[in-house]
Design a protein around this motif. Structure first.
Motif, PDB file in Angstrom:
ATOM      1  N   CYS A  79      46.586  65.374  73.389  1.00  0.00           N
ATOM      2  CA  CYS A  79      45.421  65.489  74.712  1.00  0.00           C
ATOM      3  C   CYS A  79      44.143  64.625  74.304  1.00  0.00           C
ATOM      4  O   CYS A  79      43.549  64.419  73.086  1.00  0.00           O
ATOM      5  N   GLN A  80      44.161  63.194  74.739  1.00  0.00           N
ATOM      6  CA  GLN A  80      43.227  62.245  73.965  1.00  0.00           C
ATOM      7  C   GLN A  80      42.494  61.659  75.563  1.00  0.00           C
ATOM      8  O   GLN A  80      42.523  61.532  76.494  1.00  0.00           O
ATOM      9  N   MET A  81      41.580  60.691  74.574  1.00  0.00           N
ATOM     10  CA  MET A  81      40.185  59.949  75.784  1.00  0.00           C
ATOM     11  C   MET A  81      39.986  58.965  75.631  1.00  0.00           C
ATOM     12  O   MET A  81      40.579  58.128  74.326  1.00  0.00           O
ATOM     13  N   VAL A  82      40.389  58.260  77.107  1.00  0.00           N
ATOM     14  CA  VAL A  82      39.854  56.898  77.463  1.00  0.00           C
ATOM     15  C   VAL A  82      37.607  56.087  77.890  1.00  0.00           C
ATOM     16  O   VAL A  82      38.283  56.987  78.634  1.00  0.00           O
ATOM     17  N   PHE A  83      37.364  55.969  77.030  1.00  0.00           N
ATOM     18  CA  PHE A  83      35.979  55.670  77.401  1.00  0.00           C
ATOM     19  C   PHE A  83      35.942  54.534  77.433  1.00  0.00           C
ATOM     20  O   PHE A  83      36.885  54.214  78.003  1.00  0.00           O
ATOM     21  N   GLN A  84      34.893  54.733  78.667  1.00  0.00           N
ATOM     22  CA  GLN A  84      34.283  54.009  79.433  1.00  0.00           C
ATOM     23  C   GLN A  84      34.226  52.396  79.371  1.00  0.00           C
ATOM     24  O   GLN A  84      34.026  51.786  79.334  1.00  0.00           O
ATOM     25  N   ASP A  85      33.279  52.395  77.634  1.00  0.00           N
ATOM     26  CA  ASP A  85      32.997  50.768  77.152  1.00  0.00           C
ATOM     27  C   ASP A  85      33.890  50.446  75.965  1.00  0.00           C
ATOM     28  O   ASP A  85      33.936  51.036  75.081  1.00  0.00           O
ATOM     29  N   PRO A  86      34.905  49.528  76.435  1.00  0.00           N
ATOM     30  CA  PRO A  86      35.571  48.543  75.604  1.00  0.00           C
ATOM     31  C   PRO A  86      35.198  47.886  74.352  1.00  0.00           C
ATOM     32  O   PRO A  86      35.562  47.699  73.327  1.00  0.00           O
ATOM     33  N   TYR A  87      33.600  47.675  74.370  1.00  0.00           N
ATOM     34  CA  TYR A  87      33.342  47.408  73.072  1.00  0.00           C
ATOM     35  C   TYR A  87      32.281  48.023  72.088  1.00  0.00           C
ATOM     36  O   TYR A  87      32.878  47.470  71.337  1.00  0.00           O
ATOM     37  N   GLY A  88      32.100  48.863  72.702  1.00  0.00           N
ATOM     38  CA  GLY A  88      31.314  49.793  72.164  1.00  0.00           C
ATOM     39  C   GLY A  88      32.860  51.054  71.472  1.00  0.00           C
ATOM     40  O   GLY A  88      32.675  52.219  70.278  1.00  0.00           O
ATOM     41  N   SER A  89      33.583  51.207  72.338  1.00  0.00           N
ATOM     42  CA  SER A  89      34.230  52.272  71.006  1.00  0.00           C
ATOM     43  C   SER A  89      35.676  52.118  70.347  1.00  0.00           C
ATOM     44  O   SER A  89      36.254  52.367  69.884  1.00  0.00           O
ATOM     45  N   LEU A  90      35.941  50.497  70.179  1.00  0.00           N
ATOM     46  CA  LEU A  90      36.537  49.348  69.164  1.00  0.00           C
ATOM     47  C   LEU A  90      35.265  49.381  68.046  1.00  0.00           C
ATOM     48  O   LEU A  90      34.625  49.083  67.932  1.00  0.00           O
ATOM     49  N   VAL A 157      48.844  63.851  77.374  1.00  0.00           N
ATOM     50  CA  VAL A 157      47.556  64.393  78.937  1.00  0.00           C
ATOM     51  C   VAL A 157      46.998  63.565  78.367  1.00  0.00           C
ATOM     52  O   VAL A 157      46.207  62.298  77.456  1.00  0.00           O
ATOM     53  N   LEU A 158      45.870  62.081  78.996  1.00  0.00           N
ATOM     54  CA  LEU A 158      44.473  61.338  79.159  1.00  0.00           C
ATOM     55  C   LEU A 158      43.296  61.683  79.854  1.00  0.00           C
ATOM     56  O   LEU A 158      43.810  61.990  80.586  1.00  0.00           O
ATOM     57  N   LEU A 159      42.895  61.643  79.215  1.00  0.00           N
ATOM     58  CA  LEU A 159      41.098  61.969  79.859  1.00  0.00           C
ATOM     59  C   LEU A 159      40.388  60.523  80.095  1.00  0.00           C
ATOM     60  O   LEU A 159      40.655  59.810  79.426  1.00  0.00           O
ATOM     61  N   LEU A 160      40.666  59.931  81.115  1.00  0.00           N
ATOM     62  CA  LEU A 160      39.583  58.678  81.520  1.00  0.00           C
ATOM     63  C   LEU A 160      38.101  58.726  82.047  1.00  0.00           C
ATOM     64  O   LEU A 160      37.842  58.798  83.269  1.00  0.00           O
ATOM     65  N   ASP A 161      37.366  58.096  81.006  1.00  0.00           N
ATOM     66  CA  ASP A 161      36.177  58.045  81.408  1.00  0.00           C
ATOM     67  C   ASP A 161      35.898  56.714  82.349  1.00  0.00           C
ATOM     68  O   ASP A 161      35.621  55.830  80.931  1.00  0.00           O
ATOM     69  N   GLU A 162      35.630  57.038  83.277  1.00  0.00           N
ATOM     70  CA  GLU A 162      35.407  55.250  84.222  1.00  0.00           C
ATOM     71  C   GLU A 162      35.980  54.324  83.763  1.00  0.00           C
ATOM     72  O   GLU A 162      35.259  53.279  82.373  1.00  0.00           O
ATOM     73  N   PRO A 163      37.047  54.066  83.251  1.00  0.00           N
ATOM     74  CA  PRO A 163      38.319  53.015  82.318  1.00  0.00           C
ATOM     75  C   PRO A 163      38.152  51.454  82.799  1.00  0.00           C
ATOM     76  O   PRO A 163      38.721  50.990  82.108  1.00  0.00           O
ATOM     77  N   THR A 164      37.220  51.664  84.092  1.00  0.00           N
ATOM     78  CA  THR A 164      37.406  50.163  84.794  1.00  0.00           C
ATOM     79  C   THR A 164      36.078  49.746  84.899  1.00  0.00           C
ATOM     80  O   THR A 164      35.788  48.700  85.340  1.00  0.00           O
ATOM     81  N   SER A 165      35.361  50.381  84.841  1.00  0.00           N
ATOM     82  CA  SER A 165      33.555  50.307  85.492  1.00  0.00           C
ATOM     83  C   SER A 165      33.323  49.428  84.320  1.00  0.00           C
ATOM     84  O   SER A 165      32.170  48.308  85.435  1.00  0.00           O
TER      85      SER A 165
END
Length: 245
Positions: A79-90, A157-165
């Motif tokens: 079970c992995q998570m994708v965060f909202q901010d692609p700038y801050g998550s890498l 499982v993917l947990l997607l936290d506002e993945p496109t906002s």
């Protein structure tokens, strides 16, 4: 057996309870959305499932395994998570290759180079991006890397936290189409947080509407598309969406 099961889930930050008595059953291969206004507890539920919100009571199960408090390596593998901010998550000082290889190193998985190349291809990125840094990529490309990182361990499982906002409108559709394709090809189960009802209509099968940390309604996407949500607050959300278009 449900892929994700939440029973009587309460979550607190200090003395403040932010999620109250949530019960949910999400089936294998389902794409399920949590919707509601900011502060309704949606992202907090994802964080608890991912092990990032340790102060909770009740039951959380993923793929039939009860989740313990804190980091659980067995659950994290599936079970992995994708965060909202692609700038801050890498990490800004790590190449894409290092970012994608890190989960494999943590879990002692070999063939890292081949796996990185295959995953870049799966998310639609050319191999020339492999040794670049995050600042050399666009927002959409960064989010593709974040999705690739989440998939490196081949989770169910993917947990997607506002993945496109956080993305431009023109890029949002590309990422949503990618997520839809990956779900189909890899048999993934999604639990997504969003406030965007058109995104729910495109990507999800069912949704739960949340307000003040409680679920006020669970409905199918067909009910959403036909304006058949029953709770007053759900109808307010639909009306606000129509008004903003």
């Amino acid at each position: 057996m449900s892929t994700i099961s939440l029973k009587n889930l309460d979550i607190s930050y200090g003395d403040t309870k932010v999620v109250h008595g949530v019960n949910l059953e999400i089936a294998d291969g389902e794409s399920f959305a949590l919707v509601g206004e900011s502060g309704s507890g949606k992202s907090t539920i994802l964080r608890a499932i991912a092990g990032l919100a340790p102060d909770w009571t009740g039951e959380i199960s993923v793929l039939g395994k009860a989740r313990s408090h804190g980091v659980d390596r067995d659950v994290s593998r599936q079970c992995q998570m994708v965060f909202q901010d692609p700038y801050g998550s890498l990490h800004p000082r790590k190449t894409i290759d290092a970012t994608l290889s890190e989960p494999l190193a943590i879990h002692g998985i070999g063939n890292r180079g081949e796996r990185v190349e295959a995953m870049l291809k799966a998310v639609g990125l050319d191999q020339r991006f492999r040794f670049r840094f995050p600042h050399q990529l666009s927002g959409g490309q960064r989010q593709r890397v974040a999705i690739a990182r989440a998939l490196m361990l081949e989770p169910k499982v993917l947990l997607l936290d506002e993945p496109t906002s956080a993305l431009d409108v023109s890029v949002q559709a590309e990422i949503l189409n990618l997520l839809k394709r990956l779900r189909r090809e890899q048999g993934l189960t999604y639990l997504m947080v969003t406030h965007n009802l058109p995104v729910v209509s495109f990507l999800c099968d069912r949704l739960a509407v949340m307000r003040h940390g409680r679920i006020v309604e669970v409905a199918s996407v067909e009910q959403l598309k036909h304006g058949q949500l029953t709770a007053d607050y759900s109808r307010e959300l639909m009306a606000a969406t129509v008004a903003s278009v």
